[in-house]
Write an enzyme that holds these catalytic residues in place. Structure first.
Site: not given
Ligand code: S3P
Length: 440
Positions: A315, A24, A166, A400
């Site tokens: 996540d 961002r 989302s 991950r």
């Protein structure tokens, strides 16, 4: 291999900058004419790809120190079409958010692409609302997936009720509204991470909330160069928090971690499982809550994870599952179908890898469960089943999954053959040496 112990109690570490905020910071810097300065930028493949993409579009990038950058932008109307395809590598956030921003700029023609994992990820979730907003964007891969072909347009104001919680969809449409200077009325059922809203406000803009999960944004928007200070990523900290809870004694302190409430589901879930995580030195930086987290060795047990916690820990489910292997009463995750749309199908990846370990797992369309394993650092039925064997862990291009099983290996001493750990560089370069640094 023998189980590892932590070097000393109260070991203090820092994890790299927040991935969501790093993406961002590039995108908002590109919208704003002039200079922005970013401290704590995540120098990992995913956000670096977004940075490189925007430098193709005319953003000037200067590295001024470790994880410190100055971005100088000609402003959104000064961005130019790239001369080559923009490659976002493994990053769903990078491609989806950038697609939104670029769709709303009439001077831009661009093709956005990525690696084999990214080319399989669903894009209809952004293509449909963007096209309804007046965009010209097309997924030319199989099943309308990436590469994405964009012919920038002046978009129109839009109202959207998202069928999924989302942040990538929400942020994509917010950035499209910003680049075309139109309004957006956006609603989701459960709040997804709200970093885009926070950065938007941090730049001096306002959102009008109709309900906690529905807002209206209206032009004129303010885009001025800003100073961004990015905290450590709670998603990266999570691996060390679980490690701290699972070690036989002591604690691990992870300093300077972002604690945005739309991201801290992992803290709630671990606390519900009996994990002791203390928050120190809580403060606000750049519109985000930040603090230090201390994970203290704890006995874990089964806890129900309610559906409305899922977006705030989505996540962290792979590493939470590793904690579940040590929980009295087993582990269960449901209402998490979104896991199938991540860097890999994380339901399938976790189930397959747990089965290679000999865990009896029930798979559902939206999650999985297993009974009590009572894995301990010393012994468990699994450890003896596995003695002398070295199960293969398939990471499926998913950072991950790789990091979660490396933590399991460190805590138990199991000899796992993890097929490929290179994906870790997409989000957490230096993970393995940091892991080594806290263990004896
Ligand atoms: C992200 C949003 C989440 C998350 C991803 C980062 C973001 O994805 O899983 O790692 O930065 O907006 P979804 O919005 O698709 O759930």
């Amino acid at each position: 291999m023998i189980p590892r112990k932590i070097k000393s109690s109260g070991h203090s570490i820092e994890v790299p900058g927040d991935k969501s905020l790093s993406h961002r910071a590039v995108l908002f810097s590109a919208l704003a004419k002039g200079k922005s300065r970013v401290v704590g930028f995540l120098e990992a493949e995913d956000p670096m790809n977004t940075m490189h993409a925007f430098s193709e579009l005319g953003l000037k990038v200067e590295k001024i120190g470790q994880a410190e950058y100055v971005f100088t932008s000609p402003g959104k109307s000064g961005l130019i079409s790239p001369t080559k395809d923009l490659d976002f590598g493994n990053a769903g956030t990078g491609i989806r958010l950038s697609a939104g921003l670029l769709c709303g700029l009439p001077q831009i023609n661009a093709t956005l692409t990525g690696d084999d994992s990214l080319k399989k990820r669903p894009m209809a979730r952004i293509l449909d609302p963007l096209n309804s907003m007046g965009a010209s964007i097309q997924g030319i891969g199989e099943k309308k997936t990436a590469p994405l072909l964009i012919h920038g347009k002046q978009l129109h104001s839009f109202a959207y009720k998202s069928p999924i919680a989302s942040a990538q969809v929400k942020s994509c449409l917010m950035l499209a509204a910003m680049s075309s200077e139109v309004s957006l009325d956006y609603e989701e059922e459960i709040l997804s991470r709200d970093h885009t809203e926070n950065v938007f406000r941090f730049m001096g803009n306002q959102l009008q909330y109709k309900t906690p999960t529905r807002f209206l944004m209206e032009p004129p928007y303010k885009f001025e160069g800003a100073d961004f200070k990015i905290p450590g990523d709670i998603s990266s900290a999570a691996f060390f928090l679980v490690l701290g809870l699972l070690l036989k004694q002591g604690s691990i302190l992870v300093k300077n971690v972002g604690l945005n409430p739309s991201r801290t589901g992992i803290l709630k879930a671990l606390a519900a499982m009996g994990g002791e995580i203390r928050i120190h030195n809580q403060r606000i930086e750049c519109g985000e809550i930040v603090g230090d987290l201390e994970a203290v060795s704890s006995e874990l047990s089964y806890a129900e994870i309610p559906p409305d916690w899922i977006p705030a820990l989505i996540d962290e489910i792979p590493i939470l599952t590793i904690a579940g292997l040590f929980a009295k009463g087993g582990f269960r995750i449901r209402n998490a179908e979104e896991l199938r749309a991540k860097e890999s199908d994380r339901i399938a990846s976790m189930v397959e890898n747990l089965r290679s370990l000999g865990v009896e797992v029930w798979e559902y369309h939206d999650g999985y469960e297993f009974g009590e394993i009572q894995m301990t650092a010393k012994s468990s039925s699994l450890n003896s089943w596995l003695s002398g064997r070295s199960p293969r862990i398939l990471t499926k291009m998913d950072h991950r999954i790789a990091m979660s099983f490396l933590v399991l290996q460190a805590v138990t001493g199991l000899a796992l053959r993890i097929d490929n750990t290179s994906w870790i560089d997409t989000s957490f370069p230096g993970f393995q040496s940091l892991l080594e640094s806290v263990l004896q």
